[in-house]
Write a protein that holds these residues in place. Sequence first.
Motif, PDB file in Angstrom:
ATOM      1  N   ILE A 158       4.229   4.424  -8.404  1.00 28.38           N
ATOM      2  CA  ILE A 158       5.389   4.817  -7.589  1.00 28.38           C
ATOM      3  C   ILE A 158       5.788   3.675  -6.662  1.00 28.38           C
ATOM      4  O   ILE A 158       6.965   3.316  -6.561  1.00 28.38           O
ATOM      5  CB  ILE A 158       5.078   6.100  -6.783  1.00 28.38           C
ATOM      6  CG1 ILE A 158       4.931   7.301  -7.721  1.00 28.38           C
ATOM      7  CG2 ILE A 158       6.156   6.360  -5.738  1.00 28.38           C
ATOM      8  CD1 ILE A 158       4.315   8.539  -7.073  1.00 28.38           C
ATOM      9  N   GLU A 159       4.791   3.083  -5.987  1.00 30.45           N
ATOM     10  CA  GLU A 159       5.068   1.975  -5.062  1.00 30.45           C
ATOM     11  C   GLU A 159       5.678   0.765  -5.763  1.00 30.45           C
ATOM     12  O   GLU A 159       6.397  -0.016  -5.163  1.00 30.45           O
ATOM     13  CB  GLU A 159       3.793   1.579  -4.323  1.00 30.45           C
ATOM     14  CG  GLU A 159       3.341   2.622  -3.320  1.00 30.45           C
ATOM     15  CD  GLU A 159       1.986   2.335  -2.689  1.00 30.45           C
ATOM     16  OE1 GLU A 159       1.271   1.402  -3.140  1.00 30.45           O
ATOM     17  OE2 GLU A 159       1.622   3.068  -1.746  1.00 30.45           O
ATOM     18  N   ALA A 160       5.406   0.632  -7.066  1.00 29.78           N
ATOM     19  CA  ALA A 160       5.981  -0.461  -7.860  1.00 29.78           C
ATOM     20  C   ALA A 160       7.332  -0.072  -8.457  1.00 29.78           C
ATOM     21  O   ALA A 160       7.848  -0.778  -9.335  1.00 29.78           O
ATOM     22  CB  ALA A 160       5.006  -0.866  -8.959  1.00 29.78           C
ATOM     23  N   GLY A 161       7.892   1.034  -8.014  1.00 24.25           N
ATOM     24  CA  GLY A 161       9.203   1.459  -8.500  1.00 24.25           C
ATOM     25  C   GLY A 161       9.200   1.933  -9.935  1.00 24.25           C
ATOM     26  O   GLY A 161      10.224   1.858 -10.617  1.00 24.25           O
ATOM     27  N   PHE A 162       8.058   2.421 -10.410  1.00 22.34           N
ATOM     28  CA  PHE A 162       7.908   2.898 -11.788  1.00 22.34           C
ATOM     29  C   PHE A 162       8.201   1.793 -12.802  1.00 22.34           C
ATOM     30  O   PHE A 162       8.638   2.067 -13.914  1.00 22.34           O
ATOM     31  CB  PHE A 162       8.814   4.116 -12.066  1.00 22.34           C
ATOM     32  CG  PHE A 162       8.433   5.349 -11.294  1.00 22.34           C
ATOM     33  CD1 PHE A 162       7.537   6.258 -11.827  1.00 22.34           C
ATOM     34  CD2 PHE A 162       8.964   5.592 -10.036  1.00 22.34           C
ATOM     35  CE1 PHE A 162       7.174   7.400 -11.117  1.00 22.34           C
ATOM     36  CE2 PHE A 162       8.617   6.730  -9.319  1.00 22.34           C
ATOM     37  CZ  PHE A 162       7.706   7.634  -9.861  1.00 22.34           C
ATOM     38  N   LYS A 163       7.923   0.546 -12.422  1.00 21.67           N
ATOM     39  CA  LYS A 163       8.226  -0.599 -13.287  1.00 21.67           C
ATOM     40  C   LYS A 163       6.997  -1.287 -13.864  1.00 21.67           C
ATOM     41  O   LYS A 163       7.112  -2.054 -14.814  1.00 21.67           O
ATOM     42  CB  LYS A 163       9.057  -1.639 -12.520  1.00 21.67           C
ATOM     43  CG  LYS A 163      10.416  -1.147 -12.106  1.00 21.67           C
ATOM     44  CD  LYS A 163      11.300  -0.939 -13.299  1.00 21.67           C
ATOM     45  CE  LYS A 163      12.699  -0.519 -12.911  1.00 21.67           C
ATOM     46  NZ  LYS A 163      13.475  -0.047 -14.036  1.00 21.67           N
ATOM     47  N   LYS A 164       5.817  -1.044 -13.259  1.00 18.52           N
ATOM     48  CA  LYS A 164       4.627  -1.732 -13.770  1.00 18.52           C
ATOM     49  C   LYS A 164       3.368  -0.956 -13.398  1.00 18.52           C
ATOM     50  O   LYS A 164       3.368  -0.123 -12.488  1.00 18.52           O
ATOM     51  CB  LYS A 164       4.541  -3.153 -13.224  1.00 18.52           C
ATOM     52  CG  LYS A 164       4.355  -3.233 -11.723  1.00 18.52           C
ATOM     53  CD  LYS A 164       4.281  -4.671 -11.276  1.00 18.52           C
ATOM     54  CE  LYS A 164       3.993  -4.748  -9.788  1.00 18.52           C
ATOM     55  NZ  LYS A 164       3.793  -6.116  -9.349  1.00 18.52           N
ATOM     56  N   PHE A 165       2.312  -1.286 -14.127  1.00 18.32           N
ATOM     57  CA  PHE A 165       1.004  -0.710 -13.860  1.00 18.32           C
ATOM     58  C   PHE A 165       0.242  -1.650 -12.933  1.00 18.32           C
ATOM     59  O   PHE A 165       0.401  -2.867 -13.009  1.00 18.32           O
ATOM     60  CB  PHE A 165       0.235  -0.486 -15.166  1.00 18.32           C
ATOM     61  CG  PHE A 165       0.842   0.616 -15.988  1.00 18.32           C
ATOM     62  CD1 PHE A 165       0.513   1.942 -15.751  1.00 18.32           C
ATOM     63  CD2 PHE A 165       1.772   0.343 -16.971  1.00 18.32           C
ATOM     64  CE1 PHE A 165       1.079   2.962 -16.477  1.00 18.32           C
ATOM     65  CE2 PHE A 165       2.358   1.357 -17.711  1.00 18.32           C
ATOM     66  CZ  PHE A 165       2.009   2.676 -17.456  1.00 18.32           C
ATOM     67  N   PRO A 166      -0.569  -1.079 -12.042  1.00 19.12           N
ATOM     68  CA  PRO A 166      -1.284  -1.915 -11.071  1.00 19.12           C
ATOM     69  C   PRO A 166      -2.392  -2.731 -11.733  1.00 19.12           C
ATOM     70  O   PRO A 166      -2.881  -2.377 -12.807  1.00 19.12           O
ATOM     71  CB  PRO A 166      -1.866  -0.888 -10.095  1.00 19.12           C
ATOM     72  CG  PRO A 166      -1.982   0.369 -10.872  1.00 19.12           C
ATOM     73  CD  PRO A 166      -0.848   0.349 -11.862  1.00 19.12           C
ATOM     74  N   PRO A 167      -2.788  -3.821 -11.073  1.00 22.40           N
ATOM     75  CA  PRO A 167      -3.896  -4.621 -11.603  1.00 22.40           C
ATOM     76  C   PRO A 167      -5.146  -3.761 -11.774  1.00 22.40           C
ATOM     77  O   PRO A 167      -5.355  -2.794 -11.055  1.00 22.40           O
ATOM     78  CB  PRO A 167      -4.125  -5.684 -10.524  1.00 22.40           C
ATOM     79  CG  PRO A 167      -2.896  -5.675  -9.697  1.00 22.40           C
ATOM     80  CD  PRO A 167      -2.306  -4.311  -9.795  1.00 22.40           C
ATOM     81  N   ARG A 168      -5.956  -4.155 -12.716  1.00 18.39           N
ATOM     82  CA  ARG A 168      -7.218  -3.464 -12.956  1.00 18.39           C
ATOM     83  C   ARG A 168      -8.183  -3.797 -11.825  1.00 18.39           C
ATOM     84  O   ARG A 168      -8.090  -4.856 -11.196  1.00 18.39           O
ATOM     85  CB  ARG A 168      -7.826  -3.904 -14.298  1.00 18.39           C
ATOM     86  CG  ARG A 168      -6.897  -3.790 -15.489  1.00 18.39           C
ATOM     87  CD  ARG A 168      -6.290  -2.405 -15.672  1.00 18.39           C
ATOM     88  NE  ARG A 168      -7.313  -1.451 -16.031  1.00 18.39           N
ATOM     89  CZ  ARG A 168      -7.299  -0.160 -15.705  1.00 18.39           C
ATOM     90  NH1 ARG A 168      -6.323   0.343 -15.000  1.00 18.39           N
ATOM     91  NH2 ARG A 168      -8.254   0.632 -16.085  1.00 18.39           N
TER      92      ARG A 168
END
Length: 138
Positions: free
Chosen positions: A19-29
């Motif tokens: 959500i914080e990434a604007g639904f544009k990417k997955f967070p780092p592992r």
Amino acid sequence: MKTTTLYRPVGEKEMILIIEAGFKKFPPRLEWQPIFYPVLNEEYASEIAEKWNTRDEAGNYLGFVTRFEVQEEMINRYPAQNVGARNHNELWIPSEELDHFNGAIVGGIEVIKVFIGRDFEKTANNDITNLINVVKTN
């Protein structure tokens, strides 16, 4: 440009980062996670979200199924891995390649299902509350 639909089951913490990434990417592992593994079908993603994420305290007993499109040329770099039943197929993206993989996502990451575990009490995040209210599956 051809795309392939992929799915990813996530718990509350990872969903908040999406959500914080604007639904544009997955967070780092995380440091101890060597791969990012999107799955190839909605049924398998739903199974993980419902049977695993809803029992995980770290994910606040919530399971979200996300759906997203990825450029086919990116998908073709990673052979499908079967990890159990016939439909338990996923891609194994090395953690260090996740930024590049994220760059191949076309459009956004969509939440299509939300599963709520028996031990879920509440969330302090308004965006998560909204997703639960709009998408709730069970």
